[in-house]
Write a protein that holds these residues in place. Structure first.
Motif, PDB file in Angstrom:
ATOM      1  N   ASN A 158     -28.537 -29.971   7.575  1.00  0.00           N
ATOM      2  CA  ASN A 158     -28.371 -30.493   6.547  1.00  0.00           C
ATOM      3  C   ASN A 158     -26.815 -31.263   6.224  1.00  0.00           C
ATOM      4  OD1 ASN A 158     -30.994 -30.263   5.448  1.00  0.00           O
ATOM      5  ND2 ASN A 158     -30.422 -28.414   4.484  1.00  0.00           N
ATOM      6  N   LYS A 183     -28.439 -27.739  -3.214  1.00  0.00           N
ATOM      7  CA  LYS A 183     -29.068 -26.590  -2.528  1.00  0.00           C
ATOM      8  C   LYS A 183     -28.475 -26.019  -1.261  1.00  0.00           C
ATOM      9  CE  LYS A 183     -33.684 -29.068  -2.655  1.00  0.00           C
ATOM     10  NZ  LYS A 183     -34.947 -29.678  -1.951  1.00  0.00           N
ATOM     11  N   GLN A 236     -31.974 -36.718   2.896  1.00  0.00           N
ATOM     12  CA  GLN A 236     -32.752 -35.293   3.587  1.00  0.00           C
ATOM     13  C   GLN A 236     -33.078 -34.495   2.357  1.00  0.00           C
ATOM     14  OE1 GLN A 236     -33.391 -34.851   6.623  1.00  0.00           O
ATOM     15  NE2 GLN A 236     -33.902 -32.700   6.426  1.00  0.00           N
ATOM     16  N   SER A 237     -32.404 -34.137   1.289  1.00  0.00           N
ATOM     17  CA  SER A 237     -32.628 -33.026   0.397  1.00  0.00           C
ATOM     18  C   SER A 237     -33.534 -33.533  -0.507  1.00  0.00           C
ATOM     19  CB  SER A 237     -31.433 -32.876  -0.527  1.00  0.00           C
ATOM     20  OG  SER A 237     -30.737 -33.516  -0.856  1.00  0.00           O
ATOM     21  N   ALA A 238     -33.786 -34.940  -0.695  1.00  0.00           N
ATOM     22  CA  ALA A 238     -34.784 -35.512  -1.786  1.00  0.00           C
ATOM     23  C   ALA A 238     -35.768 -36.186  -1.023  1.00  0.00           C
ATOM     24  CB  ALA A 238     -33.889 -36.512  -2.636  1.00  0.00           C
ATOM     25  N   LYS A 239     -36.280 -35.922   0.015  1.00  0.00           N
ATOM     26  CA  LYS A 239     -37.248 -36.666   0.711  1.00  0.00           C
ATOM     27  C   LYS A 239     -38.731 -36.490   0.219  1.00  0.00           C
ATOM     28  CE  LYS A 239     -37.464 -33.049   4.184  1.00  0.00           C
ATOM     29  NZ  LYS A 239     -37.131 -32.947   5.997  1.00  0.00           N
ATOM     30  N   GLN A 240     -38.845 -35.341  -0.411  1.00  0.00           N
ATOM     31  CA  GLN A 240     -40.082 -35.246  -1.264  1.00  0.00           C
ATOM     32  C   GLN A 240     -40.191 -35.845  -2.701  1.00  0.00           C
ATOM     33  OE1 GLN A 240     -42.489 -33.694   0.397  1.00  0.00           O
ATOM     34  NE2 GLN A 240     -41.332 -33.064   2.403  1.00  0.00           N
ATOM     35  N   SER A 241     -39.082 -35.440  -3.367  1.00  0.00           N
ATOM     36  CA  SER A 241     -38.997 -36.076  -4.690  1.00  0.00           C
ATOM     37  C   SER A 241     -37.522 -35.857  -5.300  1.00  0.00           C
ATOM     38  CB  SER A 241     -40.098 -35.619  -5.894  1.00  0.00           C
ATOM     39  OG  SER A 241     -39.586 -34.211  -5.910  1.00  0.00           O
ATOM     40  N   TRP A 242     -37.139 -36.374  -6.413  1.00  0.00           N
ATOM     41  CA  TRP A 242     -35.781 -35.939  -6.965  1.00  0.00           C
ATOM     42  C   TRP A 242     -35.934 -34.977  -8.220  1.00  0.00           C
ATOM     43  CZ3 TRP A 242     -33.416 -41.660  -8.158  1.00  0.00           C
ATOM     44  CH2 TRP A 242     -33.746 -42.417  -7.125  1.00  0.00           C
ATOM     45  N   LYS A 243     -37.286 -34.515  -8.276  1.00  0.00           N
ATOM     46  CA  LYS A 243     -37.500 -33.523  -9.391  1.00  0.00           C
ATOM     47  C   LYS A 243     -36.764 -32.350  -9.368  1.00  0.00           C
ATOM     48  CE  LYS A 243     -41.398 -31.287 -12.035  1.00  0.00           C
ATOM     49  NZ  LYS A 243     -40.807 -30.061 -12.150  1.00  0.00           N
ATOM     50  N   THR A 287     -36.779 -46.159  -4.680  1.00  0.00           N
ATOM     51  CA  THR A 287     -37.128 -45.812  -6.048  1.00  0.00           C
ATOM     52  C   THR A 287     -36.817 -46.710  -7.072  1.00  0.00           C
ATOM     53  OG1 THR A 287     -36.564 -43.510  -5.241  1.00  0.00           O
ATOM     54  CG2 THR A 287     -36.563 -44.067  -7.739  1.00  0.00           C
ATOM     55  N   GLU A 341     -37.257 -39.731 -12.964  1.00  0.00           N
ATOM     56  CA  GLU A 341     -37.976 -39.293 -12.003  1.00  0.00           C
ATOM     57  C   GLU A 341     -37.518 -37.639 -11.708  1.00  0.00           C
ATOM     58  OE1 GLU A 341     -38.972 -40.662  -9.030  1.00  0.00           O
ATOM     59  OE2 GLU A 341     -38.922 -42.560 -10.210  1.00  0.00           O
TER      60      GLU A 341
END
Length: 678
Positions: free
Chosen positions: A283, A586, A191-198, A88, A229
């Motif tokens: 996770n 999460k 793992q928990s932010a593989k889509q985005s950090w939003k 990033t 981000e």
């Protein structure tokens, strides 16, 4: 169970006596960080006094670009997490350098990062920011090896450790006073932010920032990396972070690792709650044990949380065993159960255990149920049934709503008067079981609690029903009602044992995809009786339920490993009185949701899962063993590290050993003299 605090004290009190003569300044940061003082008061997780948090949650405007400058950032520790952040940072246009003991030059090149095997070479590049991405356990050693003299004096140091007080003390102790310090914790990972950090939390404390405008701006530019981000920026002290993290992150990882030791597997009848536990295991156990051990060792509040978790499990188990003891006493001494009856009960339990162990446990043997009718809001006249619901509480009403909507004729009976509720649902309510049975329903649907089922069944005037009536139960255990029906119902009554593995909460938005388990225990060969059984099952199939046909023994085997464990973990966590925090992960959100779902059910339901499933006791003991094993693993390593601190140097050990021999010998030789002089 062994008290963790007493075990902790017994491990370290002798060691403390050896250290008592040394000054605190000469002891290592590791020993200073250990919560060894027996007089220290534990920090309550939820104090009655309000915490003075300085929380700043910000969300960037997606239509504007924040005025953040690019930085020259050196990542120290270029493992999975360092590479995760580097990706990033490079995408935002920052110049990224990296150093690690392992050669990650090929990965760095692919990411657009300049890699240095020698830390001197990296420091001579004069990065504006040093970003420490090392493990908790190795951070002190890595920090000591950095050639700080080759850096600019005002360099900004940032850590991303999961514990903050330890990191803060370490950086303040090891770094010159003219270096800036930010302690941060991005509460997410690959793992928990593989889509985005939003919307993911980024917690930080500006520990030490120089007054010059350029240094203040550099700090803001670094924080802007995460703000841009979409992270939720939370500013709080390191002490506050660790107190919250012990009740969220550490508990989450502990639960995940206990469940991992149980070797949980997906079953054909997974509930939503069990699916969340499987996700939690995946996770948390993707992280190394060193990370988990670091959360335990370097967070002063973690030991207290481990003790509280231990006590909560003990309390729940004692509650179960206490009630079980009362039931057995009542049967033995109040109802005068004979030895012959006890032998019969024992024989039934033995048969149930045998059938459970012999039952096929492969998903391949599960026969899928096929709904052949056309899905519609209502059923045609030929498919309508007259269904009598016995036990018109929350679950009975929940099923009645859908059955009545489909066009079935629904009547109900319960000891409590639910006449008004029944009328609103389009259900005919009877306060007398005789009146209900004289209405000759085609199916009796028992929606009673597990504990009251036998008593209710015995009280029904079966002689007033048609001889071929279909009896259906919806209990969460299956071998118990199967044996009960076969024992108390006339042989010409049909029996269908079912378990809708959902309820008013999990099924409030529809039943599509939710498992409905059934066993056609006894259905007459007459075509009309076979058709009636199928029409009843169609009521659930047409709602989209995943129809799973399996034996009662198979159901109870799977349920003990999924439903009972889910409820047990939910009730243990409920006793911890977990609450939402400003920095929920999460995983912690998953645990809070689990508590909400399981605690909504009565303790009688949970006790029924334990009492009437022959596999439940084994699962409870396995959980106990897993938790004890995890504690031994933690304290074993803790003891090993302390021994290494004390006796790592063999010469020191020999000196101590020599002193011990001399002192003990002197003490021994003085004894006769003292005897003689007396």
């Amino acid at each position: 169970m062994i008290s963790l605090l007493s075990l902790h004290q017994s491990l370290f009190k002798p060691s403390l006596s050896l250290l008592s003569s040394s000054s605190s300044s000469s002891s290592s940061p590791f020993l200073q960080s250990l919560p060894l003082s027996s007089t220290a008061k534990p920090i309550p997780l939820h104090s009655s006094k309000p915490l003075h948090l300085h929380v700043k949650c910000s969300r960037p405007d997606p239509h504007s670009t924040p005025p953040f400058s690019t930085l020259k950032i050196a990542i120290i520790g270029f493992g999975n997490y360092g590479q995760f952040l580097a990706k990033t940072l490079v995408s935002q246009g920052h110049l990224v350098l990296a150093h690690s003991r392992s050669d990650h030059s090929h990965k760095a090149e692919k990411l657009g990062v300049s890699f240095f095997l020698n830390p001197h070479d990296l420091c001579e590049q004069h990065p504006q920011v040093i970003l420490l991405c090392t493990s908790i356990i190795s951070t002190e050693q890595v920090l000591k090896t950095l050639p700080l003299q080759r850096l600019k004096r005002s360099t900004l140091f940032v850590d991303v450790l999961s514990v903050k007080e330890f990191a803060k003390d370490l950086l303040l102790d090891a770094l010159p006073s003219d270096f800036d310090i930010i302690c941060s914790h991005p509460m997410f990972g690959p793992q928990s932010a593989k889509q985005s950090w939003k919307d993911l939390f980024f917690v930080y404390e500006k520990v030490r920032i120089g007054e010059e405008s350029s240094r203040v701006q550099r700090c803001e530019d670094f924080l802007g990396i995460f703000e841009s981000e979409g992270c939720k920026m939370v500013e709080m002290s390191c002490k506050e972070h660790d107190k919250f993290a012990a009740g969220t992150q550490f508990v989450t990882h502990t639960v995940g690792r206990v469940l991992d030791m149980l070797e949980l597997e997906s079953t054909p009848i997974n509930t939503k709650g069990y699916e969340t536990l499987l996700d939690l295991v995946e996770n948390t156990c993707g992280d190394s044990f060193d990370l988990y051990y670091g959360l335990f060792l370097y967070n002063k509040s973690a030991l207290e949380m481990l003790e509280r978790l231990d006590l909560a499990f003990d309390a729940l188990r004692n509650e179960l065993f206490g009630r079980l003891h009362n039931v057995v006493r009542k049967q033995l001494f109040e109802n005068g159960v004979t030895a012959k009856s006890l032998q019969r009960i024992s024989h039934q339990n033995g048969a149930a255990l045998t059938s459970s162990s012999n039952a096929l446990r492969s998903q391949d043997v599960i026969v899928p149920y096929e709904f052949k009718g056309k899905i519609s809001e209502s059923v045609d006249d030929g498919s309508k049934l007259k269904i009598a619901i016995v036990g018109f509480g929350n679950f009975g009403q929940f099923l009645a709503k859908t059955l009545a909507r489909q066009g079935h004729s629904v009547i109900a009976y319960s000891r409590t008067d639910y006449r008004d509720i029944a009328q609103k649902l389009g259900v005919s309510f009877f306060s007398d079981a005789n009146d209900l049975c004289e209405g000759h329903p085609e199916a009796i649907l028992l929606c009673t609690s597990i504990l009251s089922t036998e008593k209710v069944l015995k009280s029904l005037p079966l002689q007033r029903l048609k001889r071929s009536t279909l009896f259906v139960d919806v209990l969460s255990v299956k071998e118990f009602p199967r044996n009960l029906f076969l024992q108390h119902l006339p042989s010409d009554f049909d029996i269908l044992c079912t378990h809708p593995m959902f309820g008013p909460e999990s099924g409030k938005n529809g039943w599509n995809g939710l498992p409905f388990v059934f066993d056609k225990v006894r259905v007459g060969i007459d075509e009309r009786r076979v058709a009636r059984c199928n029409r009843f099952l169609d009521a659930f199939a047409r709602e989209g339920c995943r129809m799973v046909e399996m034996t009662c023994a198979e159901h109870d085997w799977y349920a003990a490993g999924s439903q009972f464990i889910t409820h047990t973990m939910g009730r243990v966590l409920e006793k911890l009185k977990l609450e939402s925090t400003p920095i929920n992960t999460k995983g912690s959100e998953t645990l809070l949701k689990l508590v909400e779902n399981t605690a909504g059910d009565s303790f009688e339901l949970y006790y029924g899962l334990f009492m009437y499933n022959v596999n439940a006791m084994e699962q409870l003991e396995r959980m106990d063993y897993a938790f004890e094993s995890l504690k031994k693993q933690l304290f074993g390593r803790l003891h090993g590290i302390l021994r290494k601190e004390l006796f790592g140097n063999s010469e020191k050990f020999e000196v101590l050993q020599g002193k011990s021999v001399v002192q003990n010998g002197a003490a021994f030789s003085s004894s006769p003299e003292s005897v003689n002089t007396s």
